[in-house]
Design an enzyme around this catalytic site. Structure first.
Site, mmCIF file in Angstrom:
data_model
loop_
_atom_site.group_PDB
_atom_site.id
_atom_site.type_symbol
_atom_site.label_atom_id
_atom_site.label_comp_id
_atom_site.label_asym_id
_atom_site.label_seq_id
_atom_site.Cartn_x
_atom_site.Cartn_y
_atom_site.Cartn_z
ATOM 1 N N GLU A 22 -6.201 17.650 35.848
ATOM 2 C CA GLU A 22 -6.040 18.890 36.593
ATOM 3 C C GLU A 22 -6.012 18.642 38.101
ATOM 4 O OE1 GLU A 22 -8.321 22.257 34.574
ATOM 5 O OE2 GLU A 22 -9.317 20.473 33.795
ATOM 6 N N SER A 67 -4.115 32.774 41.013
ATOM 7 C CA SER A 67 -4.845 32.455 39.785
ATOM 8 C C SER A 67 -5.491 33.713 39.219
ATOM 9 C CB SER A 67 -5.929 31.411 40.060
ATOM 10 O OG SER A 67 -5.359 30.181 40.447
ATOM 11 N N SER A 116 -7.316 23.582 31.568
ATOM 12 C CA SER A 116 -5.913 23.851 31.856
ATOM 13 C C SER A 116 -4.993 23.591 30.671
ATOM 14 C CB SER A 116 -5.441 23.020 33.068
ATOM 15 O OG SER A 116 -6.093 23.453 34.227
#
EC number: 6.3.2.4
Length: 380
Positions: free
Chosen positions: A11, A341, A205
């Site tokens: 990530e 996000s 993720s």
């Protein structure tokens, strides 16, 4: 204020984008950000230029020259002891050969650190432990909560102990997956039924995650997850699942945001759907009845407290599209933190802007650190 980003995890790019958003939205009248980059090989450095990419896909698209410029900077070491000099920056440009006597060492004091690190070697309690040794305030969950939140196998055990609703699951060690994948797949099929989701226990993720619909796909999914971790988590698929997420903010008295729904463009919300193709849609607030929304918020706070969370987390739920049953899927102790996000968008919809959110997190870090300083460290 130190902002640590990058890291030795899958990530890495997401972390860079999150850190760029944090530094771009700081109140410069109150905070002076110090960008501290961790490269994929684990090297820490004071970045000459702070990151600017708005998303993981933008980070990936950067040229090698741009990435090299972002990596340039003085070597950094965080002191694993209380000190007015939180980090030591080393300039070796004046050194000759093996002679380090000309290297220039500069101590830098930091009032607080924001470890914007996602995944292993950052979100899992490792960096948090180093920050505890340094006795410096830091944003987010502590060592224990970070470790439990990262390890999906342990997370599920803790959630189970607290009576939180979860879908059926199993945990298998990598060694067994590699030794007898067909036997393992048969046992899982008999226990959980097809289809099912297969995940590395310690990644985020959606890296290494697969949906298995057949025995053959299950074997391949197990092997893929085992490439990333020594533990593999397998979950029974929730029929016609809706993915709902709730953000949590606070320390001992946390609050929950409005729920939001992820509507993936792909069959499920994998890494590409989250960060690369841009076709997935976020519905904020989620289209759920008020009573269910309140239940999701209460469960999110319960999950946060179950792992002894601090600062921030995002709790992900699955809702059975046929029966309406709610399942706690996982908790992320350092969720993606760009301005686009889900975490920041949920708080924006709840009434807290991104700059206000960063400021609250810093204040929560200072509050928690001050409380720890009041604890006795000796029996005498």
């Amino acid at each position: 204020m130190g902002v640590i980003y990058g890291g030795r995890s899958g990530e890495h790019e997401v972390s860079i984008a999150s850190a760029a958003a944090v530094m771009a939205n700081l109140d410069r009248a109150r905070y002076e950000p110090v960008p501290i980059r961790i490269d994929r090989d684990g090297r820490w450095s004071l970045a000459d230029k702070p990151p600017t990419a708005a998303s993981a896909s933008e980070v990936i698209e950067q040229t090698r020259a741009e990435l090299k410029a972002l990596r340039a900077g003085r070597e950094v070491h965080l002191l694993p002891r209380p000190s007015e000099e939180t980090i030591l920056a080393i300039d070796r440009s004046h050194a000759r050969g093996d002679d380090e006597s000309r290297a220039i060492v500069t101590g830098v004091g930091l009032d607080v650190i924001v470890p914007v690190l996602h995944g292993p070697h950052g979100e899992d309690g490792t960096v948090q432990g180093l920050l505890e040794l340094a006795n410096v305030p830091y944003v987010g969950c502590g060592v224990l909560a970070s470790a439990v939140g990262m390890d999906k196998a342990l997370m599920k055990r803790v959630f189970g102990a607290h009576g939180l609703p979860q879908c059926a699951y199993a945990v298998v060690l990598r060694r067994r997956v590699l030794a007898e994948p067909d036997v393992v797949a048969g046992e899982l099929e008999a226990r959980l039924g097809l289809p099912m989701f297969v995940k590395p226990a310690n990644l985020g993720s959606s890296v290494g995650i697969s949906k298995a619909r057949t025995r053959e796909e299950l074997v391949e999914a197990l092997k893929l997850a085992a490439d990333y971790d020594r533990k593999v988590v397998i979950e029974a698929a929730v029929p016609n699942a809706r993915e709902i997420e709730v953000a949590v903010l606070g320390n001992d008295d946390p609050i929950a945001s409005v729920p939001g729904e992820v509507v993936p463009a792909r069959e499920f919300y994998d890494y590409e759907a989250k960060y690369l193709d841009g076709a997935s849609r976020l519905a904020i607030p989620a289209d759920v009845p008020d009573e269910m929304g309140e239940r999701l918020q209460a469960l999110a706070v319960d999950a946060f407290r179950a792992i002894d969370g601090a600062g921030l987390s995002r709790v992900d739920f699955l809702i059975d599209g046929q029966r309406g049953d709610v399942f706690v899927n996982e908790i992320n102790t350092m969720p993606g933190f760009t301005t686009i996000s889900m975490y920041s968008k949920l708080w924006a919809a709840t009434g807290i802007t991104y700059p206000e959110l960063v400021d609250r997190l810093v204040q929560l870090a200072l509050e928690r650190h001050a409380e720890k300083q009041r604890l006795r460290v000796s029996a005498f």
